[in-house]
Motif scaffolding. Structure first.
Motif, PDB file in Angstrom:
ATOM      1  N   THR A 114      40.699  90.539  64.513  1.00  0.00           N
ATOM      2  CA  THR A 114      40.600  91.798  65.331  1.00  0.00           C
ATOM      3  C   THR A 114      41.605  93.122  64.729  1.00  0.00           C
ATOM      4  O   THR A 114      41.415  94.076  65.427  1.00  0.00           O
ATOM      5  CB  THR A 114      41.083  91.228  66.974  1.00  0.00           C
ATOM      6  N   LEU A 115      42.118  92.682  63.681  1.00  0.00           N
ATOM      7  CA  LEU A 115      42.862  93.853  63.154  1.00  0.00           C
ATOM      8  C   LEU A 115      42.604  93.807  61.481  1.00  0.00           C
ATOM      9  O   LEU A 115      42.950  92.683  61.160  1.00  0.00           O
ATOM     10  CB  LEU A 115      44.393  93.689  63.437  1.00  0.00           C
ATOM     11  N   ILE A 163      34.481  97.352  57.030  1.00  0.00           N
ATOM     12  CA  ILE A 163      35.288  96.389  57.914  1.00  0.00           C
ATOM     13  C   ILE A 163      36.086  97.288  59.005  1.00  0.00           C
ATOM     14  O   ILE A 163      36.015  96.846  60.131  1.00  0.00           O
ATOM     15  CB  ILE A 163      36.200  95.375  57.253  1.00  0.00           C
ATOM     16  N   ALA A 164      36.569  98.535  58.366  1.00  0.00           N
ATOM     17  CA  ALA A 164      37.278  99.275  59.229  1.00  0.00           C
ATOM     18  C   ALA A 164      36.402  99.727  60.343  1.00  0.00           C
ATOM     19  O   ALA A 164      36.992 100.004  61.478  1.00  0.00           O
ATOM     20  CB  ALA A 164      37.810 100.376  58.470  1.00  0.00           C
ATOM     21  N   THR A 223      40.723  97.170  65.553  1.00  0.00           N
ATOM     22  CA  THR A 223      41.694  98.153  65.322  1.00  0.00           C
ATOM     23  C   THR A 223      41.971  98.115  63.620  1.00  0.00           C
ATOM     24  O   THR A 223      41.719  97.004  63.083  1.00  0.00           O
ATOM     25  CB  THR A 223      43.177  97.535  65.669  1.00  0.00           C
ATOM     26  N   ALA A 224      42.068  99.069  63.005  1.00  0.00           N
ATOM     27  CA  ALA A 224      42.050  99.293  61.661  1.00  0.00           C
ATOM     28  C   ALA A 224      43.315 100.568  61.321  1.00  0.00           C
ATOM     29  O   ALA A 224      42.938 101.601  61.868  1.00  0.00           O
ATOM     30  CB  ALA A 224      40.714  99.816  61.054  1.00  0.00           C
ATOM     31  N   LEU A 261      40.581 105.635  53.896  1.00  0.00           N
ATOM     32  CA  LEU A 261      41.643 106.165  55.034  1.00  0.00           C
ATOM     33  C   LEU A 261      41.210 106.774  55.952  1.00  0.00           C
ATOM     34  O   LEU A 261      41.227 106.557  57.273  1.00  0.00           O
ATOM     35  CB  LEU A 261      42.633 106.841  54.274  1.00  0.00           C
ATOM     36  N   ALA A 262      39.988 107.462  55.942  1.00  0.00           N
ATOM     37  CA  ALA A 262      39.286 108.204  56.919  1.00  0.00           C
ATOM     38  C   ALA A 262      38.566 107.548  57.893  1.00  0.00           C
ATOM     39  O   ALA A 262      38.449 107.718  59.203  1.00  0.00           O
ATOM     40  CB  ALA A 262      38.239 109.304  56.451  1.00  0.00           C
ATOM     41  N   ALA A 263      38.113 106.173  57.439  1.00  0.00           N
ATOM     42  CA  ALA A 263      37.630 105.299  58.139  1.00  0.00           C
ATOM     43  C   ALA A 263      38.634 104.271  59.237  1.00  0.00           C
ATOM     44  O   ALA A 263      38.191 103.584  60.234  1.00  0.00           O
ATOM     45  CB  ALA A 263      36.954 104.186  57.616  1.00  0.00           C
TER      46      ALA A 263
END
Length: 555
Positions: free
Chosen positions: A267-268, A287-288, A293-294, A525-527
Motif C-alpha cells: 500500500t506504500l 507502480i507510483a 501512497t508514493a 519523481l513527478a509521479a
C-alpha cells in the motif's frame, strides 16, 4: 498539471510573438519621426492595457490559481474549486498591482516563476514525513539502486557503495515496524556488453551490512512473491530478484500489467533509486501511479535537497569545475550554471573545443568542430554576465592514448602557434600551472561543484588534474563549505583518488543527475505524492502597464 502545461506551452511564447508582430506591423509608422515618439508611448500603453485584459480573461484564472495550490501527482486533474481559484485571483490582484512594470519585464518574471514551478515539480513528500502509524505493519515496496559491480570470477559484490546508500531508508522503515520489500536491478559486464544477472550476491551483502536477515526471493513476480509477502513480519526485509529479468521491465517500458502486479503487493511505495528516476519504468513510474501512497526515500530526498539548494540558494562565492569529453554533453548544464555561479573552470576534452573556437591548434585532441559556435556563445554569455570563465593554462600532450606514451607539457599560449603541437599528439591532462590556478582561484569558494574528469583519468599517467580537483572538493568539505560531486565518471575518479571523505554530497545519479542540473522534471519523481502544499508566487500581467521599459523615458 493542467494549468502549468497551459502556461508553459502557450502563454509566454504567445505574448512574445505578439510583441514581434506589433513591431513588424506598426514599427515604421510609430518610429518614423520624432513627432511620433509620444504616440508610441500612448499606443503602447493602450495596447498594453487592452491586451493584458484580454490575456487575463483568457489565461490568468489558471495562472492565479498557482499562487497557492494543492499539488498532485503527475497526470492528475486540478483539485482547486472554481470558488477557490477566484478567491486566489482576487487576493493576487489586491497584493500585486505594479502598473509601472512593463509587459516585457512582467513576461520575463512570469517565465522565471514558471521555471521555479518546474523545479518544484521534482519536490516530493519523503518517507520521513509520514506518521509512524502510516508505516507500522504496512507492506512497503522500496525501489533501490542496487546496480553494483560484481567480482569478475565469482558471484560476490566488488564495490558496495550503492548498497550502503540504500540502507538509511531500509533501516528507517525497519525501525518503524514496516514490512520492507526491496526492488532493484543489476547488470554484469561480459564480452557481449552489459547483461542482466542475479541480485543474490547483493542480498547476501545487504544482510551483512544491515546485520539483519534479508530474505532473497528468486522471482520478481508471481505466486512465490505473493507467498513471501504474506509470511513477512513487521520489521523484516525481503529482496526480489532482478526486476529487469522480467521481460516488460527489460525493455525499459512502463508495462501496465507489471506495475499493477507490483502495486497489488503493498500500500506504500518508496522511490529511493535516484539513478533511474529519469526513466518511466513499471517499477518506478508505473507502480507510483497505481499505489495508494508514493513518496521518496531518504537518498532521493537528499539528492533533491542538495542539488536544488546549490542551484537556487548557494552560499557565495559559488565555483564550478566542468570537465569530461564532449561539450555537446555539457552545453545545457554549463549554460544553466552561468546563471548561477560566480566562477567556472572548463577542462578536459570540453576545453579543447573552447580553445579551438579561440583559434588554438589542438593536434589530434578530441574536439567537436560542430560545437565551436556553442563554445563561443557560452564565453560571450559569461563575459556579458561578468562571470569568471577559466580555461587550462597548460596541457600534457601525448603521442598516443596509452600509459607509456611520450609526453610534453605545452602552455596554452603556445597552442596558437602553428606547428607548436606535434602532428598526431593529443591533450590528455593539464599541468601544474592549471592546477595552481584552480586551487588559488577557488580556494575561497563557499559552494563548490565538480562534474567531469579534466583528463584521461582512467589512465593513471593522466589522473593528476582530476585527482587534484577531487582533493580540493574534499578539503572544502572538511572546512564546512558545501562541496558537491556528480556524474558516474567523476565519482569514479573521486573514489580512485581516495577523496570521497570530506565531500559534502556525492550524487548517485547519472542521467537523472544531468536532468536535475539542466532544470528538467524527472518522471520517477513527478509521479510521486507532492508535499502537502507548495507556495509559488506568480507575477500577474497588470492592466495599464507600458509595453517596453523605455516607453516612460521616451514619453
Amino acid at each position: 498539471m493542467t494549468a502549468n502545461k497551459r502556461i508553459r506551452g502557450g502563454l509566454v511564447p504567445w505574448i512574445l510573438l505578439s510583441f514581434v508582430a506589433l513591431v513588424l506591423l506598426q514599427g515604421d509608422r510609430l518610429l518614423s519621426s520624432p513627432t511620433n515618439v509620444k504616440t508610441t508611448s500612448a499606443s503602447a500603453h493602450k495596447f498594453g492595457g487592452g491586451f493584458c485584459n484580454r490575456v487575463a480573461q483568457r489565461f490568468l484564472p489558471s495562472v492565479s490559481s498557482l499562487t497557492r495550490y494543492q499539488p498532485r501527482r503527475m497526470g492528475q486533474s486540478p483539485s482547486l474549486s472554481m470558488e477557490k481559484m477566484q478567491s486566489l485571483q482576487a487576493r493576487s490582484s489586491e497584493e500585486g498591482g505594479q502598473p509601472g512594470k512593463s509587459i516585457v519585464l512582467q513576461a520575463e518574471e512570469l517565465s522565471k516563476a514558471i521555471e521555479i514551478e518546474m523545479s518544484e515539480s521534482n519536490k516530493r513528500k519523503c518517507v520521513t514525513d509520514l506518521l509512524e502509524a502510516e508505516l507500522l505493519e504496512r507492506v512497503v515496496i522500496v525501489r533501490s539502486d542496487l546496480n553494483v559491480p560484481l567480482m569478475p570470477d565469482r558471484e560476490e559484490v566488488l564495490e558496495e557503495q550503492r548498497i550502503k546508500d540504500a540502507l538509511p531508508t531500509i533501516r528507517y522503515l525497519i525501525s518503524k515496524g514496516a514490512k520492507v520489500l526491496v526492488v532493484g536491478h543489476i547488470e554484469r559486464l561480459n564480452e557481449f556488453g552489459q547483461v542482466e544477472t542475479s541480485l543474490a550476491p547483493v542480498a547476501a551483502r545487504m544482510s551483512e551490512l544491515l546485520n539483519e536477515v534479508v530474505t532473497f526471493v528468486s522471482e520478481s513476480r508471481g505466486d512465490s512473491v505473493k507467498k513471501v509477502v504474506e509470511q513477512m513480519s513487521p520489521g523484516t526485509v525481503a529482496l526480489l530478484e532482478n526486476i529487469r529479468l522480467a521481460d516488460p521491465e527489460r525493455d525499459t517500458k512502463c508495462d501496465d500489467e507489471l506495475a499493477e502486479e507490483l502495486a497489488s503487493l503493498a500500500t506504500l511505495f518508496v522511490m529511493d533509486d535516484f539513478a533511474d528516476a529519469h526513466l518511466e519504468l513499471a517499477s518506478t513510474v508505473g507502480i507510483a501511479k497505481k499505489i495508494e501512497t508514493a513518496v521518496t526515500g531518504i537518498l532521493v530526498d537528499k539528492e533533491y535537497r542538495y542539488l536544488q539548494e546549490m542551484l537556487e540558494e548557494p552560499q557565495r562565492p559559488f565555483a564550478a569545475v566542468i570537465g569530461g569529453a564532449k561539450l555537446s554533453d555539457k552545453f545545457e548544464m554549463i549554460n544553466r550554471l552561468l546563471d548561477k555561479v560566480d566562477g567556472i573552470f572548463i577542462g578536459g576534452g570540453v576545453a579543447n573545443t573552447f580553445l579551438k573556437a579561440r583559434g588554438s591548434q589542438m593536434g589530434d585532441s578530441l574536439v567537436e568542430d560542430d560545437h565551436l559556435n556553442h563554445a563561443r556563445r557560452l564565453e560571450l554569455k559569461a563575459r556579458n554576465k561578468g562571470i569568471k570563465l577559466m580555461l587550462p593554462d597548460d596541457f600534457i600532450f601525448a603521442d598516443s592514448y596509452s600509459a607509456g606514451a611520450l609526453t610534453s607539457i605545452i602552455p596554452q599560449g603556445d597552442t596558437t602557434e602553428k606547428g607548436r603541437v606535434p602532428a598526431g599528439w593529443m591533450s590528455l591532462d593539464h599541468g601544474d600551472q592549471t592546477i595552481l590556478n584552480i586551487m588559488t582561484t577557488f580556494k575561497s569558494a563557499r559552494t563548490f561543484f565538480w562534474n567531469g574528469p579534466i583528463g584521461a583519468e582512467e589512465l593513471l599517467s593522466y589522473s593528476y588534474g582530476s585527482h587534484c580537483v577531487g582533493a580540493l572538493a574534499s578539503a572544502l568539505g572538511e572546512m564546512n563549505r558545501t562541496s558537491i560531486v556528480g556524474g558516474y565518471d567523476t565519482v569514479a575518479a573521486l573514489d580512485r583518488a581516495g577523496m570521497r571523505k570530506g565531500v559534502t554530497h556525492v550524487s548517485a545519479g547519472g542521467a537523472s543527475f544531468y536532468d536535475i542540473m539542466e532544470g528538467k522534471v524527472l518522471p520517477g519523481l513527478a509521479a510521486l505524492d507532492p508535499p502537502d502544499e507548495i507556495t509559488i508566487d506568480i507575477p500577474q500581467l497588470t492592466e495599464g502597464a507600458p509595453l517596453f521599459d523605455m516607453d516612460e523615458d521616451l514619453a
